[in-house]
Design a protein around this motif. Structure first.
Motif, PDB file in Angstrom:
ATOM      1  N   ARG A  62      45.030  78.526  43.908  1.00 48.46           N
ATOM      2  CA  ARG A  62      43.666  78.914  44.281  1.00 48.46           C
ATOM      3  C   ARG A  62      42.722  77.721  44.195  1.00 48.46           C
ATOM      4  NH1 ARG A  62      40.234  84.176  42.399  1.00 48.46           N
ATOM      5  NH2 ARG A  62      38.547  83.833  43.856  1.00 48.46           N
ATOM      6  N   LYS A  63      42.872  76.926  43.128  1.00 43.48           N
ATOM      7  CA  LYS A  63      42.037  75.715  42.984  1.00 43.48           C
ATOM      8  C   LYS A  63      42.249  74.760  44.147  1.00 43.48           C
ATOM      9  CE  LYS A  63      41.575  75.628  37.978  1.00 43.48           C
ATOM     10  NZ  LYS A  63      41.978  74.967  36.729  1.00 43.48           N
ATOM     11  N   LEU A  64      43.462  74.750  44.705  1.00 41.42           N
ATOM     12  CA  LEU A  64      43.746  73.900  45.858  1.00 41.42           C
ATOM     13  C   LEU A  64      43.233  74.515  47.159  1.00 41.42           C
ATOM     14  CD1 LEU A  64      47.423  72.798  45.053  1.00 41.42           C
ATOM     15  CD2 LEU A  64      45.323  71.456  44.773  1.00 41.42           C
ATOM     16  N   GLY A  65      42.751  75.746  47.091  1.00 40.02           N
ATOM     17  CA  GLY A  65      42.223  76.426  48.278  1.00 40.02           C
ATOM     18  C   GLY A  65      43.297  76.914  49.230  1.00 40.02           C
ATOM     19  N   LEU A  66      44.501  77.132  48.724  1.00 40.10           N
ATOM     20  CA  LEU A  66      45.600  77.551  49.592  1.00 40.10           C
ATOM     21  C   LEU A  66      45.729  79.069  49.636  1.00 40.10           C
ATOM     22  CD1 LEU A  66      48.271  74.965  48.428  1.00 40.10           C
ATOM     23  CD2 LEU A  66      46.924  74.925  50.525  1.00 40.10           C
ATOM     24  N   PRO A  67      45.894  79.638  50.840  1.00 41.38           N
ATOM     25  CA  PRO A  67      46.151  81.071  50.921  1.00 41.38           C
ATOM     26  C   PRO A  67      47.567  81.366  50.430  1.00 41.38           C
ATOM     27  CG  PRO A  67      46.207  80.093  53.118  1.00 41.38           C
ATOM     28  CD  PRO A  67      45.814  79.002  52.149  1.00 41.38           C
ATOM     29  N   VAL A  68      47.696  82.449  49.663  1.00 39.94           N
ATOM     30  CA  VAL A  68      48.989  82.802  49.067  1.00 39.94           C
ATOM     31  C   VAL A  68      49.320  84.252  49.392  1.00 39.94           C
ATOM     32  CG1 VAL A  68      50.278  83.035  46.900  1.00 39.94           C
ATOM     33  CG2 VAL A  68      48.608  81.177  47.163  1.00 39.94           C
ATOM     34  N   VAL A  69      50.555  84.475  49.826  1.00 40.66           N
ATOM     35  CA  VAL A  69      51.087  85.816  50.023  1.00 40.66           C
ATOM     36  C   VAL A  69      52.232  85.970  49.039  1.00 40.66           C
ATOM     37  CG1 VAL A  69      52.326  87.358  51.601  1.00 40.66           C
ATOM     38  CG2 VAL A  69      50.436  85.950  52.449  1.00 40.66           C
ATOM     39  N   MET A  70      52.164  87.042  48.266  1.00 39.27           N
ATOM     40  CA  MET A  70      53.227  87.342  47.310  1.00 39.27           C
ATOM     41  C   MET A  70      54.014  88.534  47.815  1.00 39.27           C
ATOM     42  SD  MET A  70      51.881  86.986  43.454  1.00 39.27           S
ATOM     43  CE  MET A  70      53.224  88.027  42.989  1.00 39.27           C
ATOM     44  N   LEU A  71      55.313  88.350  47.964  1.00 41.44           N
ATOM     45  CA  LEU A  71      56.176  89.458  48.343  1.00 41.44           C
ATOM     46  C   LEU A  71      56.665  90.130  47.073  1.00 41.44           C
ATOM     47  CD1 LEU A  71      58.307  87.755  51.139  1.00 41.44           C
ATOM     48  CD2 LEU A  71      56.185  89.074  51.369  1.00 41.44           C
ATOM     49  N   GLY A  72      56.574  91.447  47.042  1.00 39.78           N
ATOM     50  CA  GLY A  72      56.990  92.198  45.863  1.00 39.78           C
ATOM     51  C   GLY A  72      58.485  92.153  45.652  1.00 39.78           C
ATOM     52  N   VAL A 125      52.157  91.923  49.062  1.00 37.99           N
ATOM     53  CA  VAL A 125      52.869  92.758  50.031  1.00 37.99           C
ATOM     54  C   VAL A 125      53.985  93.482  49.279  1.00 37.99           C
ATOM     55  CG1 VAL A 125      54.265  92.780  52.132  1.00 37.99           C
ATOM     56  CG2 VAL A 125      52.355  91.168  51.915  1.00 37.99           C
ATOM     57  N   SER A 126      53.877  94.786  49.222  1.00 34.40           N
ATOM     58  CA  SER A 126      54.866  95.603  48.511  1.00 34.40           C
ATOM     59  C   SER A 126      56.063  95.881  49.408  1.00 34.40           C
ATOM     60  CB  SER A 126      54.230  96.929  48.074  1.00 34.40           C
ATOM     61  OG  SER A 126      55.228  97.813  47.616  1.00 34.40           O
ATOM     62  N   ILE A 127      57.206  95.332  49.047  1.00 26.17           N
ATOM     63  CA  ILE A 127      58.437  95.610  49.786  1.00 26.17           C
ATOM     64  C   ILE A 127      58.801  97.082  49.614  1.00 26.17           C
ATOM     65  CG2 ILE A 127      60.890  95.017  50.019  1.00 26.17           C
ATOM     66  CD1 ILE A 127      58.876  92.773  50.845  1.00 26.17           C
ATOM     67  N   VAL A 128      58.532  97.624  48.441  1.00 22.73           N
ATOM     68  CA  VAL A 128      58.806  99.050  48.192  1.00 22.73           C
ATOM     69  C   VAL A 128      58.032  99.902  49.197  1.00 22.73           C
ATOM     70  CG1 VAL A 128      58.540 100.942  46.541  1.00 22.73           C
ATOM     71  CG2 VAL A 128      59.297  98.702  45.737  1.00 22.73           C
ATOM     72  N   ASP A 129      56.743  99.636  49.363  1.00 23.12           N
ATOM     73  CA  ASP A 129      55.948 100.424  50.306  1.00 23.12           C
ATOM     74  C   ASP A 129      56.399 100.242  51.750  1.00 23.12           C
ATOM     75  OD1 ASP A 129      54.511 101.354  48.156  1.00 23.12           O
ATOM     76  OD2 ASP A 129      52.686 100.219  48.609  1.00 23.12           O
ATOM     77  N   LEU A 130      56.836  99.028  52.092  1.00 22.82           N
ATOM     78  CA  LEU A 130      57.300  98.785  53.464  1.00 22.82           C
ATOM     79  C   LEU A 130      58.582  99.542  53.763  1.00 22.82           C
ATOM     80  CD1 LEU A 130      56.636  94.958  53.871  1.00 22.82           C
ATOM     81  CD2 LEU A 130      55.422  96.835  54.991  1.00 22.82           C
ATOM     82  N   LEU A 131      59.498  99.563  52.782  1.00 25.21           N
ATOM     83  CA  LEU A 131      60.801 100.172  53.033  1.00 25.21           C
ATOM     84  C   LEU A 131      60.876 101.634  52.612  1.00 25.21           C
ATOM     85  CD1 LEU A 131      63.116  97.189  52.058  1.00 25.21           C
ATOM     86  CD2 LEU A 131      62.379  97.920  54.330  1.00 25.21           C
ATOM     87  N   CYS A 132      59.868 102.098  51.883  1.00 23.04           N
ATOM     88  CA  CYS A 132      59.835 103.494  51.438  1.00 23.04           C
ATOM     89  C   CYS A 132      58.469 104.096  51.783  1.00 23.04           C
ATOM     90  CB  CYS A 132      60.066 103.579  49.922  1.00 23.04           C
ATOM     91  SG  CYS A 132      61.552 102.799  49.322  1.00 23.04           S
ATOM     92  N   PRO A 133      58.125 104.173  53.074  1.00 25.34           N
ATOM     93  CA  PRO A 133      56.781 104.597  53.446  1.00 25.34           C
ATOM     94  C   PRO A 133      56.437 106.032  53.060  1.00 25.34           C
ATOM     95  CG  PRO A 133      58.159 104.431  55.390  1.00 25.34           C
ATOM     96  CD  PRO A 133      58.968 103.894  54.240  1.00 25.34           C
ATOM     97  N   GLN A 134      57.438 106.887  52.884  1.00 24.40           N
ATOM     98  CA  GLN A 134      57.148 108.268  52.504  1.00 24.40           C
ATOM     99  C   GLN A 134      57.032 108.436  50.989  1.00 24.40           C
ATOM    100  OE1 GLN A 134      59.635 107.771  54.949  1.00 24.40           O
ATOM    101  NE2 GLN A 134      58.215 108.337  56.545  1.00 24.40           N
TER     102      GLN A 134
END
Length: 135
Positions: A62-72, A125-134
């Motif tokens: 964050r201090k470097l100003g970089l966008p970060v995406v975390m995969l669950g 980004v929640s892998i659980v939510d992506l693969l278990c939408p119901q």
């Protein structure tokens, strides 16, 4: 890095090579900033270990100003997935993936989604939510 949780630890991570490798990668990112940082891990390490190390890394990015995406956490099933699918197909019963995901992955996913682990501006980004939408 393979088999190393993302993070910058004050204490040595196990295996010990991880602290050194992660610090080397962070120095490289500082010198050659990417457009986007994507973090992925099994996220099954003891919570105290990965939490401090991960948060230190996220603060640094964050201090470097970089966008970060975390995969669950990736889904790990209680039994082999092909066996589960065939069993449900033969029984003509719908397969609900979440019912067969190991509980530790669900617990860590909930920690990230609930804010129990501060993400310091990273997009989760929640892998659980992506693969278990119901659910």
């Amino acid at each position: 890095l393979a088999s190393c949780p993302p993070g910058l630890a004050a204490k040595k991570l196990k295996p010990e090579i991880c602290s050194e490798q992660n610090a080397m990668v962070f120095r490289h990112v500082r010198k050659h900033p990417p457009d986007l940082v994507v973090l992925s891990s099994s996220w099954r390490k003891p919570r105290a270990t990965y939490r401090q190390s991960l948060q230190k890394l996220l603060r640094g990015l964050r201090k470097l100003g970089l966008p970060v995406v975390m995969l669950g956490p990736s889904l790990v099933y209680t039994k082999r997935l092909p066996d589960l699918l065939v069993k449900h197909m033969r029984a003509h019963v719908p397969f609900v993936a979440r019912d067969f995901v190991r509980p530790e992955a669900l617990a860590v996913d909930e920690e990230f989604k609930s804010g129990a682990i501060k993400l310091h501006g990273a997009t989760y980004v929640s892998i659980v939510d992506l693969l278990c939408p119901q659910g």
